[in-house]
Write a protein that holds these residues in place. Structure first.
Motif, PDB file in Angstrom:
ATOM      1  N   ASP A  81       0.839  -1.186   0.000  1.00  0.00           N
ATOM      2  CA  ASP A  81       0.000   0.000   0.000  1.00  0.00           C
ATOM      3  C   ASP A  81       0.875   1.238   0.000  1.00  0.00           C
ATOM      4  N   GLN A  82       0.470   2.247  -0.771  1.00  0.00           N
ATOM      5  CA  GLN A  82       1.253   3.472  -0.812  1.00  0.00           C
ATOM      6  C   GLN A  82       0.400   4.621  -0.304  1.00  0.00           C
ATOM      7  N   LYS A  83       1.045   5.572   0.337  1.00  0.00           N
ATOM      8  CA  LYS A  83       0.301   6.680   0.928  1.00  0.00           C
ATOM      9  C   LYS A  83       0.513   7.945   0.110  1.00  0.00           C
ATOM     10  N   ILE A  84      -0.450   8.812   0.147  1.00  0.00           N
ATOM     11  CA  ILE A  84      -0.296  10.145  -0.436  1.00  0.00           C
ATOM     12  C   ILE A  84      -0.479  11.144   0.687  1.00  0.00           C
ATOM     13  N   VAL A  85       0.469  12.061   0.808  1.00  0.00           N
ATOM     14  CA  VAL A  85       0.393  13.051   1.878  1.00  0.00           C
ATOM     15  C   VAL A  85       0.314  14.448   1.255  1.00  0.00           C
ATOM     16  N   PRO A  86      -0.860  15.011   1.210  1.00  0.00           N
ATOM     17  CA  PRO A  86      -0.955  16.370   0.653  1.00  0.00           C
ATOM     18  C   PRO A  86      -0.563  17.410   1.695  1.00  0.00           C
ATOM     19  N   TYR A  87      -0.466  18.624   1.256  1.00  0.00           N
ATOM     20  CA  TYR A  87      -0.198  19.722   2.186  1.00  0.00           C
ATOM     21  C   TYR A  87      -1.421  19.964   3.080  1.00  0.00           C
ATOM     22  N   VAL A  88      -1.193  20.679   4.151  1.00  0.00           N
ATOM     23  CA  VAL A  88      -2.326  21.217   4.903  1.00  0.00           C
ATOM     24  C   VAL A  88      -2.733  22.540   4.269  1.00  0.00           C
ATOM     25  N   ASN A  89      -1.726  23.373   4.028  1.00  0.00           N
ATOM     26  CA  ASN A  89      -1.936  24.598   3.264  1.00  0.00           C
ATOM     27  C   ASN A  89      -0.919  24.599   2.133  1.00  0.00           C
ATOM     28  N   GLN A  90      -1.388  24.422   0.927  1.00  0.00           N
ATOM     29  CA  GLN A  90      -0.449  24.314  -0.186  1.00  0.00           C
ATOM     30  C   GLN A  90       0.172  25.673  -0.482  1.00  0.00           C
ATOM     31  N   ILE A  95       3.062  23.894  -8.004  1.00  0.00           N
ATOM     32  CA  ILE A  95       2.234  22.936  -8.717  1.00  0.00           C
ATOM     33  C   ILE A  95       2.830  21.563  -8.477  1.00  0.00           C
ATOM     34  N   PRO A  96       2.081  20.687  -7.800  1.00  0.00           N
ATOM     35  CA  PRO A  96       2.652  19.371  -7.523  1.00  0.00           C
ATOM     36  C   PRO A  96       3.057  18.678  -8.821  1.00  0.00           C
ATOM     37  N   GLY A  97       4.263  18.131  -8.847  1.00  0.00           N
ATOM     38  CA  GLY A  97       4.736  17.444 -10.042  1.00  0.00           C
ATOM     39  C   GLY A  97       5.568  18.302 -10.952  1.00  0.00           C
ATOM     40  N   LYS A  98       5.577  19.615 -10.691  1.00  0.00           N
ATOM     41  CA  LYS A  98       6.387  20.496 -11.539  1.00  0.00           C
ATOM     42  C   LYS A  98       7.530  21.070 -10.726  1.00  0.00           C
TER      43      LYS A  98
END
Lengths: 1008, 215
Positions: A81-90, A95-98
C-alpha cells in the motif's frame, strides 16, 4: 606473451614513424599493442569471471537454485500500500509534479559560482549554472553538480558534540558565555579561524566581533586558496588587487603552469571565454593560440596548441625570458615572446597557483609591458573581505597557540588539523588552547580535536551571500530547512556578537537593508541570483617597474626529483572526499578514480626501474607498483602512475586524500594517501629534492577507466575516431575529416556502394523521421576541455549509481557519458584529445535487433529507447554496440534503502535495479516534458528551450543538442559544418551524435 | 522380442503428449488470468481512507468540478490531492461537528497532513502525465470510471500496459470534445464520426514507442 611486448620506450618513436597516419593512442600499453592487450581489449568485461573467485560447487548451486525457486512465488505478491500526503496549506505557485528553480550560489574557495537549483516539491534535486552569474554563465562543474549529494549525504554530522558526546546547541552557547565574558575585557585570547571569506555579511559580522572583543584576532586559512596569486599581485603592484582576465579578447594566451580552465573560482567563465576564440566554423579566418608551459598535464595543457613540459622550477626562468630580462632557454621561448609581441594588447600571460609569487609578478610585468593590462587583463579591488597572507595568518595563530596566548579558538568551516602545513603541527598546537569549537559539515579530523563540534549547514540549507570572481554579489537562499540540525557561520558569529537567536535570514537581510536594499530590490536579487551592478569597479592596478629578484634557480643545482603538490581535481583539498560521485569521477587526464597516485613521466619511470616492460598489459590500468617517496625528511609509500607528457625529473601528487575521519567514503572506501604530510610552509606547492624508489610490494589495484569499454585501438587512428588538423590545414581543406569518412566508407567491407553515398541496403525497417522531431547532438572536440562537468551532470540528472572502487576495477562503472582521452605522438610530450562519448542514438542501431525481449527499440524521434522493465539482462545489446556506451547493473548498485538518499533522486527518471542494462537516453525525460508543454500550447518547440543535462552543464558549449528537423537549429547548422564527422561511419549505424574535428593552431615557427 | 509395453501405452503416450500441451497452455492461461485479475491489478478494490470521502456525494450529488480539488490536472503530470485547507473551505461552515470529519479538522488545527491511501498506482518505471491527456481531449472517465458514482473510491480500470495501449493505438475510440473532458456522464452520440474528426483537430498522435512512458 608475445615478443612484441618486449618493445621498449626507446622504440616508440620508431614505431610511430612506421605508420602512415598520424597515430592516435590512449595509453602507453595500447601504444605497445601486444597481442595480450588486444585480447584484453576485445573482451567486453574481461574481469567479470573474477567476481566468483571462490567458485560455486554443485551442491551450493542446487541449494541456491532451490531457494530461488521457492522464493519465486513470493515475488509475485501485491505491491504494498502506498500513501499520499498532501499539504495542509499548499504554498502559492507550487504545482505538484512540476519543478521550481531557485537562484543561489555555491561557494568554492570563498568565491561564489551562481547556481539555479531545481526543486521538486521542496526537495532540491539538481544544480544548474545561473546564466546571469558572471562566474558561471549557465555552466556548471562537477563540484556544483555533486553538491546535491553533499546535501543529502547521510554521513554528514548531525548533532552537536562535546568531547565526542552528543550534546545540544544551547549547551554549547551556555559553555561559550563564560569564555566570551572573559574576552570582553581582554579579547586577545579569542581567535576566529575561517577559510577565505568574500561574504559581505560575514565580513561585517566578523568586524563586529573584533570590535566587541578588543584584541581578538581573525585568521584565515584556505589550503588551496590562491596564496601565490594573491601575493604575486601584491609583489607586482604593491598592494592586493584582483586581476580579472578577459580571454575572449585575447589572441595569444601563455599559461605558466596555470590550469585556468580547470581550477579556480572563475574557471567556468574563463573556459567559455577562451573557447569563444576557438570555434572553428566554415570560413573562419582567425583562431586564438594557447601555449601551456607546465609540469603536470592539466586540462588547460590538454587544449593547448603547444604544450611544453618543464619542471615547475624552470618556469620562472622562462617567465624572465618572456619578459626579456633573461636569455631564452630554448628557441620556442623566443618564438612565444615574438608571438606575444605581435599581439600587443591582445595577449594574456597567466601564472598558475603552484608557481611562486615572483612568477605571478613576472606575468603581471609581461602583461604590463605588452599593453595587455587594461585590455585583456583588468583589475579590481580584492573580492575577499580582508585579503591577507593566509600562510602568515595561520603561522601567527600557531605561534600564539604554542605560546599559550590563545584561550579560545573558534574554527568556522575548514579542517586545519588535516590541511594545515605539516611543519605547523596544528593539531599539537591546538592542545594548548583551553576552549576549541569547530563548525563543520562532517565530524572530521579537526572536530575530533575540538571540545565542541557543531554541524554546519550545507549551502542549500542556509541564507548567506558571496562575491564572484569579479565581485558580483549573490544572495544565497536556502532550498530546504537544515536536514541535520546544522548551524551556519552567521549563527555562531551572531552568538559571539550577542544575537543569540538571530537567524541567518535576518542577519543577511538586515545587512543589505542597511546598505539601501528595499523589499523590491531584495526580491529581484533573490530572483536573479545576482545583484546587478555589484561587480567591483575596474581600477588601475598601478604600474610597477620593479622586476622581482630571482627566487628559484632553474632547478639545475637541486638534486633529486622535483615534486609539485596540487589540489585534487575531483575532491579538491579533501573537503569533497566523502562525496562518492566525485570519488568515482575519473580525474581529468589520468582517468583514475577513488585514489591518488604519484604521477611521473615515462622517462622518470624508466629511471626508477618502472619500465613498461615489467608491466603486464592485461592488468595495466588495473594495478600499479608502490614506490617509496622521501621528501623533506618525510617518507611515504604510495602507488606510482606514468602519465605521458609529464615533465622529466618531476613528479606531481594531488593532495586531499588520506582522510582519517569525516565519513566512510572519505576515510575508508576512497582513503588514498595523505599528501599534506609533504606540504610545508616554506614550499606549499612542493619543491626539489624528492627521492623515488621502486618497492617490491605487491601491486596496488587502481581503478582507472581509460581502457574500459574501448573502441578497438586499430580503429582510433586508422578509422578516424579522432580527427584533427592544424588551423592552416583546415583553411586549405576544411573537409579534412569528411575525406577520411568517405575513404572509410569506400573501404568498408559492409557495403559496396560508391564512397560517400548513403548505404541503402540494410536490414532495418525504413523510418520516416520527417514528421516528428529528429533529436541530434554535435560535440565540438576542439573546445572540449575534458572537465567532467557533463559526466557529473548526467549522473545527477539520471540517478546514476556509484559502484565503488572494486567494481570500477572490474569495469562496471555506470557513467552513461564517458570522456575518452587520446594521445598523438611522442609519449614524452603527446598531443591530448578529449572525446565525450554518450550514446550515439544510431538510426540503424546494432543494439536493437539483437535484444530477445524487445527491451531496446526505436522511438519515432529516432532515439534508441531502453525499457528497463523489459530488460532481462542478456547483455547482447552491449555486446553488439560498436561504441560501448551501454552499462549493465551487475549488482544492486542503486541504494534503495538509505532514507536520506531517496529525496535526492530525480523523480522523472527510473532508479534502475540489478540485472538491467542502461544507457544515455538524450535525457528523454526532458524531451518528453518539452514536447508535452509544446503540444498543450499547440506550438513548435523553439530551439534551445530545453537541452540535455550534459549540454547544459558544459562550460565551453562543446555539446549542442537539438532537433535536426528544424533547419534553423544550432545543431542542424553544426551538422553542416565541414569538420563534422561520425564515429565509425563504415558500420552504417548513422549515429545521431557526431563530432566536430579538433582544430589546433600551432605556431609555424615552432616545430613539434 | 517380447513386447515391453502394453498396447494401452500408445493411448497413454498420446494423451500425455496432447495433455502436456493443453496442461501447459492451461497453466499459462491461469497465470494470464491471475495477473489480469483484480487481485493483481487492484481493479475495483475500494480503499479504506482516513476520512471516508465520497466522490458520489461531492461530485455526483453536489456537482463539484474535478478541478476544484485536483488543481494541477491541467498543468502537471500529477493531478494533485487537495490540501486540508481545500476541505475546510466548505467544512469550516458545514458539518462542522461531524464525527467523520474530525481528522480533517484536527489536521487543519495541528498542521499535520491527512494521510490518504493511494488508489491509482503505476509502477515507478511508468511516467504518466495528466495534463497532456486532458489537453488532448481524454476524459477523466476514460481512466477513472464513473467516479461520481463511487462511494469509496476505487480503481475502475485494470491499468495494465495492454489497457493503456488499447487507447494509444486507437485514440479515436476514446477522444471527446475538450469541453466534455470533465463531464463524467458524457457519451458521444456518434464516436465513429466524432473520434477521427477530433483526433485530427487536436493533432493527436498515436504514440506507442517505449520512451513515451518508460524512461
Amino acid at each position: 606473451m608475445s615478443d612484441e611486448k618486449s618493445l621498449t620506450y626507446s622504440d616508440f618513436r620508431k614505431r610511430i614513424g612506421d605508420v602512415k597516419h598520424p597515430e592516435y593512442w590512449r595509453s602507453l600499453d595500447e601504444l605497445m599493442r601486444s597481442e595480450v592487450f588486444d585480447d584484453f581489449m576485445h573482451d567486453e568485461f574481461p574481469r567479470q569471471a573474477a567476481a566468483l573467485t571462490s567458485g560455486v560447487d554443485r551442491r551450493d548451486f542446487m541449494k541456491l537454485m532451490g531457494a530461488s525457486m521457492a522464493m519465486a512465488g513470493l515475488v509475485a505478491c501485491n505491491q504494498p500500500d502506498q500513501k499520499i500526503v498532501p499539504y495542509v496549506n499548499q504554498p502559492e505557485n507550487l504545482i505538484p509534479g512540476k519543478p521550481i528553480f531557485f537562484a543561489s550560489a555555491m561557494v568554492a574557495g570563498g568565491l561564489a559560482k551562481g547556481v539555479l537549483v531545481e526543486s521538486h516539491m521542496g526537495r532540491p534535486t539538481k544544480i544548474e549554472g545561473n546564466p546571469d552569474h558572471p562566474s558561471s554563465l549557465g555552466a556548471s562543474d562537477s563540484f556544483m553538480q555533486a553538491s546535491i549529494l553533499g546535501l543529502y549525504d547521510p554521513e554528514r554530522s548531525q548533532v552537536v558534540r562535546r568531547l565526542g558526546e552528543i550534546s545540544t546547541y544551547s549547551e554549547f552557547l551556555g559553555a561559550l558565555q563564560p569564555v566570551l565574558n572573559a574576552a570582553r575585557a581582554n579579547g586577545s585570547g579569542l581567535r576566529v579561524l575561517t577559510q577565505t571569506i568574500t561574504s559581505p555579511t560575514l565580513g561585517n559580522q566578523i568586524q563586529q566581533v573584533l570590535a566587541q572583543y578588543p584584541g581578538s584576532k581573525w585568521h584565515q586559512w584556505e589550503p588551496a586558496g590562491g596564496h601565490n596569486a594573491r601575493e604575486g599581485a601584491r609583489l607586482a603592484f604593491g598592494g592586493y588587487v584582483n586581476p580579472v582576465y578577459h580571454f575572449d579578447q585575447a589572441s595569444v594566451v601563455v599559461s605558466l603552469g596555470s590550469d585556468f580552465m580547470g581550477e579556480g573560482p572563475a574557471h567556468l567563465r574563463y573556459a567559455r571565454d577562451f573557447m569563444s576564440g576557438r570555434r572553428v566554423r566554415r570560413g573562419s579566418t582567425t583562431m586564438n593560440r594557447l601555449y601551456a608551459i607546465e609540469s603536470m598535464p592539466t586540462q588547460t595543457g590538454g587544449c593547448a596548441d603547444h604544450r611544453f613540459p618543464v619542471k615547475p622550477s624552470e618556469i620562472e626562468g622562462i617567465a624572465r625570458a618572456l619578459l626579456g630580462v633573461a636569455p631564452a632557454p630554448a628557441s620556442w621561448v623566443s618564438a612565444i615572446a615574438r608571438d606575444l609581441q605581435n599581439n600587443r594588447g591582445r595577449g594574456i600571460v597567466i601564472a598558475g597557483d603552484e608557481q611562486p609569487p615572483a612568477v605571478h609578478a613576472l606575468a603581471h610585468a609581461i602583461n604590463q609591458a605588452l599593453g595587455n593590462n587594461g585590455a585583456t587583463v583588468t583589475f579590481t579591488d580584492p573580492v575577499e573581505v580582508a585579503p591577507a597572507n593566509q600562510l602568515e595568518s595561520l603561522r601567527e595563530l600557531v605561534t600564539d597557540m604554542n605560546a599559550g596566548r590563545v584561550s579560545a579558538l573558534i574554527v568556522l568551516g575548514g579542517n586545519p588539523v588535516f590541511d594545515a602545513p605539516a611543519d605547523f603541527d596544528f593539531r599539537a598546537a591546538t592542545d594548548k588552547v583551553p576552549f576549541r569549537a569547530h563548525l563543520s559539515p562532517y565530524y572530521d579530523e579537526t572536530s575530533y580535536h575540538a571540545h565542541w563540534h557543531i554541524p554546519e549547514t550545507h549551502y542549500l540549507e542556509t541564507w548567506s551571500d558571496a562575491r564572484a570572481h569579479d565581485g558580483t554579489v549573490t544572495i544565497m537562499q536556502p532550498l530546504i530547512a537544515p536536514l541535520y540540525n546544522g548551524r551556519s557561520a552567521h549563527e555562531i558569529l551572531g552568538a559571539l556578537i550577542g544575537g543569540l537567536d538571530l537567524s541567518p535570514y535576518d542577519t543577511v537581510r538586515s545587512y543589505w537593508f542597511s546598505k539601501g536594499a528595499n523589499e523590491i530590490s531584495w526580491r529581484k536579487w533573490l530572483n536573479d541570483g545576482v545583484i546587478a551592478g555589484s561587480a567591483l569597479p575596474v581600477r588601475t592596478a598601478g604600474a610597477s617597474g620593479a622586476i622581482p629578484p630571482a627566487t628559484r634557480q632553474s632547478g639545475n643545482g637541486a638534486t633529486g626529483v622535483e615534486i609539485e603538490l596540487r589540489p585534487d581535481p575531483t575532491i579538491h583539498d579533501g573537503r569533497f572526499a566523502n562525496n562518492a560521485w566525485l570519488q568515482e569521477l575519473p580525474k581529468p587526464v589520468t582517468k583514475i578514480t577513488w585514489d591518488n597516485v604519484m604521477i611521473i613521466g615515462p622517462a622518470l619511470a624508466k629511471q626508477i626501474g618502472f619500465d613498461a616492460d615489467d608491466r603486464d598489459p592485461l592488468v595495466n590500468e588495473k594495478q600499479t607498483r608502490m614506490v617509496d617517496v622521501e621528501y623533506h625528511g618525510v617518507k611515504m609509500r604510495m602507488p606510482v602512475w606514468v602519465v605521458p607528457g609529464h615533465a622529466e625529473g618531476a613528479a606531481t601528487v594531488f593532495f586531499g586524500y588520506g582522510r582519517e575521519h569525516g565519513g566512510a567514503v572519505a576515510s575508508e572506501k576512497g582513503k588514498g594517501f595523505n599528501i599534506y604530510r609533504f606540504r610545508f610552509s616554506d614550499a606549499l606547492s612542493g619543491g626539489a629534492g624528492a627521492r623515488i624508489t621502486l618497492t617490491n610490494d605487491p601491486p596496488y589495484p587502481i581503478a582507472c577507466v581509460q581502457e574500459h569499454q574501448s573502441i578497438d585501438p586499430k580503429d582510433v587512428g586508422e578509422r578516424g575516431i579522432v580527427q584533427s588538423a592544424s588551423f592552416t590545414e583546415f583553411q586549405k581543406d576544411p573537409e579534412f575529416a569528411r575525406e577520411r569518412e568517405r575513404k572509410e566508407a569506400g573501404e568498408s567491407e559492409l557495403q559496396g556502394e560508391a564512397a560517400g553515398e548513403p548505404y541503402d541496403q540494410q536490414m532495418y525497417p525504413p523510418y520516416d523521421y520527417s514528421k516528428q522531431h529528429a533529436w541530434g547532438m554535435v560535440i565540438d572536440t576542439t573546445v572540449c576541455t575534458g572537465c567532467n562537468g557533463c559526466v557529473s551532470a548526467c549522473q545527477a540528472e539520471n540517478n546514476i549509481s556509484v559502484v565503488g572502487k572494486e567494481e570500477v576495477v572490474r569495469e562496471r562503472e555506470m557513467h552513461w557519458l564517458r570522456i575518452d582521452r587520446y594521445y598523438r605522438g611522442n609519449p614524452e610530450n603527446p598531443e591530448t584529445f578529449h572525446m565525450p562519448v554518450p550514446c550515439m542514438q544510431c538510426e540503424t542501431a546494432p543494439c536493437e535487433p539483437v535484444c530477445p525481449v524487445g527491451a531496446t527499440s526505436h522511438s519515432i524521434d529516432g532515439l534508441n529507447d531502453m525499457t528497463y522493465n523489459r530488460c532481462v539482462g542478456t547483455r547482447y545489446c552491449s555486446n553488439n554496440c560498436p561504441y560501448k556506451v551501454r552499462h549493465f547493473n551487475f549488482f544492486h548498485y542503486a541504494d534503495y534503502d538509505t532514507p536520506a538518499l531517496k529525496p535526492m533522486r530525480n523523480p522523472d527518471v527510473t532508479v534502475r535495479t540489478r540485472g538491467v542494462m542502461e544507457k544515455c537516453t538524450y535525457c528523454v525525460q526532458r524531451i518528453n516534458a518539452a514536447k508535452i508543454e509544446a503540444e498543450k500550447a499547440d506550438r513548435p518547440i523553439p530551439d534551445g528551450e530545453f537541452t540535455t543535462a550534459c549540454a547544459q552543464a558544459c562550460p565551453t558549449d562543446a555539446i549542442v543538442f537539438g532537433d535536426l528537423n528544424d533547419k534553423s537549429s544550432r545543431v542542424a547548422k553544426l551538422k553542416q559544418e565541414p569538420t563534422n564527422y561520425a564515429l565509425l561511419p563504415g558500420l552504417n549505424t548513422r549515429p545521431r551524435t557526431t563530432y566536430l574535428a579538433t582544430v589546433r593552431n600551432p605556431n609555424p615557427e615552432i616545430r613539434g | 522380442m517380447a513386447q515391453i509395453f502394453h498396447r494401452s501405452a500408445n493411448t497413454i503416450s498420446r494423451v500425455t503428449i496432447f495433455g502436456a500441451i493443453f496442461i501447459a497452455g492451461f497453466i499459462l492461461w491461469v497465470i494470464g488470468g491471475i495477473v489480469r485479475s483484480p487481485y493483481f491489478t487492484n481493479q475495483g478494490i475500494e480503499r479504506e481512507q482516513i476520512v471516508p470521502f465520497s466522490h458520489q456525494h461531492h461530485v455526483g450529488g453536489l456537482g463539484i468540478d474535478c478541478r476544484y480539488c485536483h488543481t494541477s490536472v491541467e498543468t502537471s503530470n500529477f493531478a494533485g490531492i487537495p490540501p486540508t485547507s481545500t476541505c475546510m473551505n466548505c467544512h469550516a461552515q458545514i458539518w462542522t461537528s461531524a464525527q467523520l470529519l474530525e481528522p480533517v479538522r484536527s489536521s487543519y488545527a495541528t498542521g499535520r497532513p491527512l494521510i490518504w491511501s493511494r488508489v491509482h498506482r503505476l509502477p515507478d518505471y511508468v511516467h504518466f502525465n495528466h495534463s497532456i491527456h486532458i489537453s488532448k481531449g481524454i476524459g477523466c472517465v476514460s481512466c477513472h470510471g464513473r467516479v461520481d458514482k463511487m462511494n469509496l473510491t476505487y480503481q475502475a480500470m485494470p491499468m495494465t500496459m495492454q489497457w493503456c495501449l488499447s487507447c494509444h493505438r486507437a485514440p479515436e475510440k476514446f477522444v471527446r470534445p475538450r469541453n466534455e473532458v470533465f463531464n463524467l456522464a458524457y457519451e458521444s452520440p456518434n464516436q465513429a464520426v466524432d473520434g477521427p474528426r477530433l483526433v485530427k483537430e487536436y493533432k493527436i498522435q498515436s504514440f506507442t514507442h517505449c520512451s513515451t512512458c518508460h524512461y
